[in-house]
Scaffold this motif. Structure first.
Motif, PDB file in Angstrom:
ATOM      1  N   SER A  34       8.140 -15.672   0.508  1.00 23.11           N
ATOM      2  CA  SER A  34       8.424 -16.902  -0.229  1.00 23.11           C
ATOM      3  C   SER A  34       7.920 -18.138   0.521  1.00 23.11           C
ATOM      4  CB  SER A  34       9.928 -17.027  -0.512  1.00 23.11           C
ATOM      5  OG  SER A  34      10.615 -17.241   0.697  1.00 23.11           O
ATOM      6  N   LYS A  35       7.710 -17.990   1.824  1.00 25.20           N
ATOM      7  CA  LYS A  35       7.149 -19.109   2.603  1.00 25.20           C
ATOM      8  C   LYS A  35       5.627 -19.122   2.552  1.00 25.20           C
ATOM      9  CE  LYS A  35      10.838 -20.223   5.792  1.00 25.20           C
ATOM     10  NZ  LYS A  35      11.833 -19.234   6.224  1.00 25.20           N
ATOM     11  N   GLY A  36       5.050 -18.173   1.816  1.00 23.61           N
ATOM     12  CA  GLY A  36       3.607 -18.210   1.609  1.00 23.61           C
ATOM     13  C   GLY A  36       2.787 -17.386   2.571  1.00 23.61           C
ATOM     14  N   MET A  37       3.433 -16.490   3.345  1.00 23.15           N
ATOM     15  CA  MET A  37       2.691 -15.659   4.291  1.00 23.15           C
ATOM     16  C   MET A  37       1.852 -14.622   3.542  1.00 23.15           C
ATOM     17  SD  MET A  37       1.836 -14.764   7.345  1.00 23.15           S
ATOM     18  CE  MET A  37       2.933 -15.646   8.470  1.00 23.15           C
ATOM     19  N   THR A  38       0.650 -14.402   4.023  1.00 23.61           N
ATOM     20  CA  THR A  38      -0.195 -13.331   3.499  1.00 23.61           C
ATOM     21  C   THR A  38       0.242 -12.027   4.159  1.00 23.61           C
ATOM     22  OG1 THR A  38      -1.996 -14.930   3.438  1.00 23.61           O
ATOM     23  CG2 THR A  38      -2.589 -12.598   3.194  1.00 23.61           C
ATOM     24  N   MET A  39       0.523 -11.003   3.358  1.00 27.78           N
ATOM     25  CA  MET A  39       1.105  -9.792   3.928  1.00 27.78           C
ATOM     26  C   MET A  39       0.468  -8.530   3.346  1.00 27.78           C
ATOM     27  SD  MET A  39       5.011 -11.179   3.559  1.00 27.78           S
ATOM     28  CE  MET A  39       5.975  -9.858   4.228  1.00 27.78           C
ATOM     29  N   VAL A  40       0.256  -7.566   4.221  1.00 23.34           N
ATOM     30  CA  VAL A  40      -0.132  -6.226   3.776  1.00 23.34           C
ATOM     31  C   VAL A  40       0.941  -5.274   4.289  1.00 23.34           C
ATOM     32  CG1 VAL A  40      -1.893  -4.432   3.793  1.00 23.34           C
ATOM     33  CG2 VAL A  40      -2.566  -6.838   3.957  1.00 23.34           C
ATOM     34  N   VAL A  41       1.573  -4.548   3.363  1.00 21.04           N
ATOM     35  CA  VAL A  41       2.705  -3.719   3.733  1.00 21.04           C
ATOM     36  C   VAL A  41       2.436  -2.268   3.361  1.00 21.04           C
ATOM     37  CG1 VAL A  41       5.186  -3.369   3.442  1.00 21.04           C
ATOM     38  CG2 VAL A  41       4.244  -5.683   3.276  1.00 21.04           C
ATOM     39  N   VAL A  42       2.461  -1.413   4.367  1.00 25.16           N
ATOM     40  CA  VAL A  42       2.425   0.027   4.105  1.00 25.16           C
ATOM     41  C   VAL A  42       3.865   0.504   4.189  1.00 25.16           C
ATOM     42  CG1 VAL A  42       1.749   2.272   5.031  1.00 25.16           C
ATOM     43  CG2 VAL A  42       0.100   0.389   4.998  1.00 25.16           C
ATOM     44  N   SER A  43       4.381   1.050   3.096  1.00 30.13           N
ATOM     45  CA  SER A  43       5.805   1.404   3.094  1.00 30.13           C
ATOM     46  C   SER A  43       6.121   2.328   1.934  1.00 30.13           C
ATOM     47  CB  SER A  43       6.625   0.117   2.998  1.00 30.13           C
ATOM     48  OG  SER A  43       7.975   0.407   2.745  1.00 30.13           O
ATOM     49  N   HIS A  44       7.301   2.904   1.999  1.00 30.34           N
ATOM     50  CA  HIS A  44       7.763   3.749   0.895  1.00 30.34           C
ATOM     51  C   HIS A  44       8.895   3.086   0.129  1.00 30.34           C
ATOM     52  CE1 HIS A  44       5.266   7.035   2.274  1.00 30.34           C
ATOM     53  NE2 HIS A  44       5.717   6.828   3.493  1.00 30.34           N
ATOM     54  N   GLU A  45       9.162   1.804   0.435  1.00 25.57           N
ATOM     55  CA  GLU A  45      10.262   1.110  -0.245  1.00 25.57           C
ATOM     56  C   GLU A  45       9.795   0.638  -1.622  1.00 25.57           C
ATOM     57  OE1 GLU A  45      13.297   0.940   0.870  1.00 25.57           O
ATOM     58  OE2 GLU A  45      12.892   1.759   2.877  1.00 25.57           O
ATOM     59  N   MET A  46       9.820   1.552  -2.591  1.00 19.62           N
ATOM     60  CA  MET A  46       9.263   1.242  -3.911  1.00 19.62           C
ATOM     61  C   MET A  46      10.025   0.122  -4.613  1.00 19.62           C
ATOM     62  SD  MET A  46       6.719   3.232  -3.962  1.00 19.62           S
ATOM     63  CE  MET A  46       6.201   4.648  -3.008  1.00 19.62           C
ATOM     64  N   THR A  71       8.828  -7.516  -5.075  1.00 20.23           N
ATOM     65  CA  THR A  71       8.216  -8.558  -4.254  1.00 20.23           C
ATOM     66  C   THR A  71       6.693  -8.538  -4.248  1.00 20.23           C
ATOM     67  OG1 THR A  71      10.059  -8.007  -2.802  1.00 20.23           O
ATOM     68  CG2 THR A  71       8.597  -9.739  -2.059  1.00 20.23           C
ATOM     69  N   ALA A  72       6.100  -7.383  -4.442  1.00 16.45           N
ATOM     70  CA  ALA A  72       4.644  -7.286  -4.271  1.00 16.45           C
ATOM     71  C   ALA A  72       3.899  -8.012  -5.381  1.00 16.45           C
ATOM     72  CB  ALA A  72       4.227  -5.816  -4.230  1.00 16.45           C
ATOM     73  N   ASP A  73       2.763  -8.622  -5.021  1.00 12.39           N
ATOM     74  CA  ASP A  73       1.870  -9.176  -6.028  1.00 12.39           C
ATOM     75  C   ASP A  73       0.970  -8.079  -6.563  1.00 12.39           C
ATOM     76  OD1 ASP A  73       2.533 -12.037  -5.759  1.00 12.39           O
ATOM     77  OD2 ASP A  73       1.804 -11.743  -3.720  1.00 12.39           O
ATOM     78  N   ARG A  74       0.675  -7.137  -5.673  1.00 11.40           N
ATOM     79  CA  ARG A  74      -0.273  -6.092  -6.047  1.00 11.40           C
ATOM     80  C   ARG A  74       0.121  -4.820  -5.314  1.00 11.40           C
ATOM     81  NH1 ARG A  74      -6.122  -6.003  -4.377  1.00 11.40           N
ATOM     82  NH2 ARG A  74      -5.610  -7.944  -3.332  1.00 11.40           N
ATOM     83  N   VAL A  75      -0.023  -3.710  -5.988  1.00  8.51           N
ATOM     84  CA  VAL A  75       0.244  -2.423  -5.361  1.00  8.51           C
ATOM     85  C   VAL A  75      -1.061  -1.636  -5.321  1.00  8.51           C
ATOM     86  CG1 VAL A  75       1.508  -0.243  -5.525  1.00  8.51           C
ATOM     87  CG2 VAL A  75       2.647  -2.392  -6.142  1.00  8.51           C
ATOM     88  N   VAL A  76      -1.353  -1.088  -4.144  1.00 10.87           N
ATOM     89  CA  VAL A  76      -2.575  -0.310  -3.968  1.00 10.87           C
ATOM     90  C   VAL A  76      -2.169   1.130  -3.712  1.00 10.87           C
ATOM     91  CG1 VAL A  76      -4.544   0.070  -2.426  1.00 10.87           C
ATOM     92  CG2 VAL A  76      -3.877  -2.269  -3.046  1.00 10.87           C
ATOM     93  N   VAL A 100       0.850  -1.198   0.000  1.00  9.64           N
ATOM     94  CA  VAL A 100       0.000   0.000   0.000  1.00  9.64           C
ATOM     95  C   VAL A 100       0.882   1.243   0.000  1.00  9.64           C
ATOM     96  CG1 VAL A 100      -1.876   1.219   1.163  1.00  9.64           C
ATOM     97  CG2 VAL A 100      -1.722  -1.282   1.325  1.00  9.64           C
ATOM     98  N   ILE A 101       0.682   2.081  -0.993  1.00  9.99           N
ATOM     99  CA  ILE A 101       1.438   3.336  -1.057  1.00  9.99           C
ATOM    100  C   ILE A 101       0.470   4.518  -1.074  1.00  9.99           C
ATOM    101  CG2 ILE A 101       3.438   2.332  -2.229  1.00  9.99           C
ATOM    102  CD1 ILE A 101       2.343   3.468  -4.856  1.00  9.99           C
ATOM    103  N   GLY A 102       1.016   5.669  -0.837  1.00  9.56           N
ATOM    104  CA  GLY A 102       0.180   6.867  -0.866  1.00  9.56           C
ATOM    105  C   GLY A 102       0.844   7.966  -0.065  1.00  9.56           C
ATOM    106  N   PRO A 103       0.441   9.212  -0.314  1.00  9.30           N
ATOM    107  CA  PRO A 103       1.030  10.325   0.435  1.00  9.30           C
ATOM    108  C   PRO A 103       0.665  10.241   1.911  1.00  9.30           C
ATOM    109  CG  PRO A 103      -0.762  11.095  -0.961  1.00  9.30           C
ATOM    110  CD  PRO A 103      -0.565   9.659  -1.285  1.00  9.30           C
ATOM    111  N   SER A 104       1.412  10.937   2.746  1.00  6.67           N
ATOM    112  CA  SER A 104       1.074  10.918   4.170  1.00  6.67           C
ATOM    113  C   SER A 104      -0.281  11.582   4.354  1.00  6.67           C
ATOM    114  CB  SER A 104       2.150  11.613   4.995  1.00  6.67           C
ATOM    115  OG  SER A 104       2.194  12.971   4.667  1.00  6.67           O
ATOM    116  N   GLY A 105      -1.073  11.027   5.263  1.00 10.51           N
ATOM    117  CA  GLY A 105      -2.424  11.518   5.448  1.00 10.51           C
ATOM    118  C   GLY A 105      -3.423  10.894   4.507  1.00 10.51           C
ATOM    119  N   SER A 106      -2.974   9.918   3.722  1.00 11.27           N
ATOM    120  CA  SER A 106      -3.894   9.290   2.774  1.00 11.27           C
ATOM    121  C   SER A 106      -4.774   8.250   3.453  1.00 11.27           C
ATOM    122  CB  SER A 106      -3.105   8.625   1.645  1.00 11.27           C
ATOM    123  OG  SER A 106      -2.214   7.664   2.178  1.00 11.27           O
TER     124      SER A 106
END
Lengths: 224, 247
Positions: free
Chosen positions: B190-202, B208-213, B37-43
């Motif tokens: 890679s071990k199959g964990m379901t993950m939601v990541v909020v980060s700025h590491e584009m 690594t991401a399957d999907r970017v929101v 998940v990406i977006g400006p601060s306050g999003s």
């Protein structure tokens, strides 16, 4: 010089009243110990309750803490000892002293522990709650140990201040150190028993002051 | 990859007084998927994440983890469900009065009621997975930020969560320490964990991401594969944001 020694360090008077002073030390220690245990336990319990954020309850806790921090303990002691018998509540001198000093210590301890809880980072609570510990276990295992650590130095200082107030027992005939000393003084006509009470207080409280200093010097988190 | 949704956010709304932070967000995360998940601060991206385990109480909407709605049920149900939702914070939030090992065993012992032996063994396993087993007896204050964050990840993993939420896990780290945390996250993926990541590491997202929101102003503006979002963003707001962060 002889006059001075005669007044404050009369060996005959010393020998005669040493048993009384020792009995007084014992009374002071017993009441002080009971006050410390009950006051800290009650203060900690109140601070923990307050952390649940129940508005009506917190209002009562804050009222209690503010009132007992504001009142001079002597006033409350006199009311309980001389006033309460008129409404049918008869309490012994040591009991009155214990109740009032414990209640006063509880009020201060509550505020000190609460300040400790308040300075535990919000993230600590969140980490505990996010790992399924729930509020109560996060309080017990995460917040409380950190709050106690922060509270320790001011708490020890407060404990010292309150336990010294056992001397107020002399106003209601509790035979603690000061009371034994003033009684001895009036019987003997010498100030020597008062000197003895000074020694007795130093014997009891100097170690506590040293412990307080030591505690203050080691409040940082373990770092090797 | 299985299509079964592990985490479902259904018309999630969050208001603070007159301000609406999240406006009817819908998001499904499949088992084993890494959603970035990406977006400006306050999003509202962090708020959304924090609503997923009710650290932030949603105003309305549902959060469904592995078929169970965490908005329904008692407090106790919620605490039990939180065990299945791992969360990693920007500020690590390790317990400073406990050793690394104790940090990782506390919730195992007190919430999952595992025995000491079981919890210790599991903790050592997890610490090995994040490369921190050699520091089991150290205290958080003795560790670098990157090490602390890896221990925090182990602390969550030890509870066998079904989904892991990462709230800006590398934002508080010195640049040279970021890599070690991202590597752990990649292993986890890679071990199959379901993950939601909020980060700025584009860079990490691309790789690594399957999907970017992309979120802005409390809504999901656009989502897609990393190639779609970074390569050919459709919305103007996405383009503006990306040009600014890569700029």
């Amino acid at each position: 010089m002889d006059r001075f020694l005669e007044t404050f360090f009369n060996p005959v008077v010393m020998a005669q009243y040493t048993p009384d002073i020792i009995a007084g030390i014992w009374v002071t220690l017993t009441i002080a110990a009971a006050v410390i245990v009950a006051g800290i336990a009650a203060g900690l319990a109140l601070a923990c309750l307050r952390s649940y954020g129940i508005r009506a309850l917190n209002f009562l806790i804050i009222c209690y803490a503010d009132i007992f921090r504001a009142l001079p303990p002597l006033v409350v002691i006199l009311i309980l000892y001389f006033g309460f018998p008129s409404i049918g509540i008869q309490l012994s001198g040591p009991m009155v002293l214990f109740i009032v000093l414990a209640a006063t210590l509880a009020a201060f301890a509550e505020e000190i522990f609460w300040a400790g809880f308040s300075s535990v980072e919000k993230g600590q609570w969140e980490a505990g709650i996010a790992t399924g510990l729930g509020f109560t276990r996060t309080l017990a295992y995460v917040a409380l140990p950190q709050a106690v650590r922060l509270a320790l130095p001011p708490l020890v200082n407060r404990v010292l201040a309150i336990t010294k107030m056992t001397a107020l027992g002399s106003a209601i005939g509790v035979s603690e150190i000061l009371s034994s000393a003033t009684t001895a003084q009036s019987f003997s006509g010498s100030a020597t028993p008062l000197t003895m009470s000074v020694v007795a207080y130093l014997v009891i409280f100097l170690p506590m002051v040293v412990i307080a200093r030591w505690l203050e010097s080691r409040t940082a988190w373990k770092k090797r | 990859m299985a299509n079964r949704p592990m985490l479902e956010i259904v018309s999630l709304e969050k208001r603070f007084g007159p301000n609406t932070i999240l406006k009817k967000i819908d998001l499904k995360v499949a088992e084993g998927e890494l959603v970035f998940v990406i977006g400006p601060s306050g999003s509202g991206k962090s708020t959304m994440l924090r609503c997923c385990n009710r650290l932030e109480e949603p105003t309305s909407g549902d959060i469904i983890v592995d078929g169970r709605n965490i908005m329904a049920g008692t407090r106790r149900d919620l605490d039990r469900m939180r065990l299945q939702i791992g969360m990693v914070f920007q500020g690590f939030h390790l317990y400073p009065h406990m050793s690394v090992l104790k940090n990782v065993t506390l919730a195992q012992r007190k919430a999952l009621k595992r025995s000491k032996a079981e919890a210790d063994a599991r903790a050592i396993d997890m610490l090995e997975q994040v490369g921190m087993a050699h520091k089991a007896d150290a205290y958080p204050g003795e560790l670098s930020g990157g090490q602390q964050q890896r221990v925090a990840i182990a602390r969550s993993l030890a509870l066998d969560p079904k989904v892991m939420l990462f709230d800006e896990p590398t934002s508080a780290l010195d640049p040279e320490l970021v890599g070690s945390v991202l590597k752990v996250m990649k292993d986890l993926k890679s071990k199959g964990m379901t993950m939601v990541v909020v980060s700025h590491e584009m860079g990490f997202a691309r790789e690594t991401a399957d999907r970017v929101v992309f979120m802005d102003g409390g809504v999901v503006v656009e989502q897609g594969t990393p190639d779609e979002i970074f390569g050919a963003p459709k919305a103007e707001r996405t383009r503006t944001f990306l040009s600014r962060v890569s700029g």
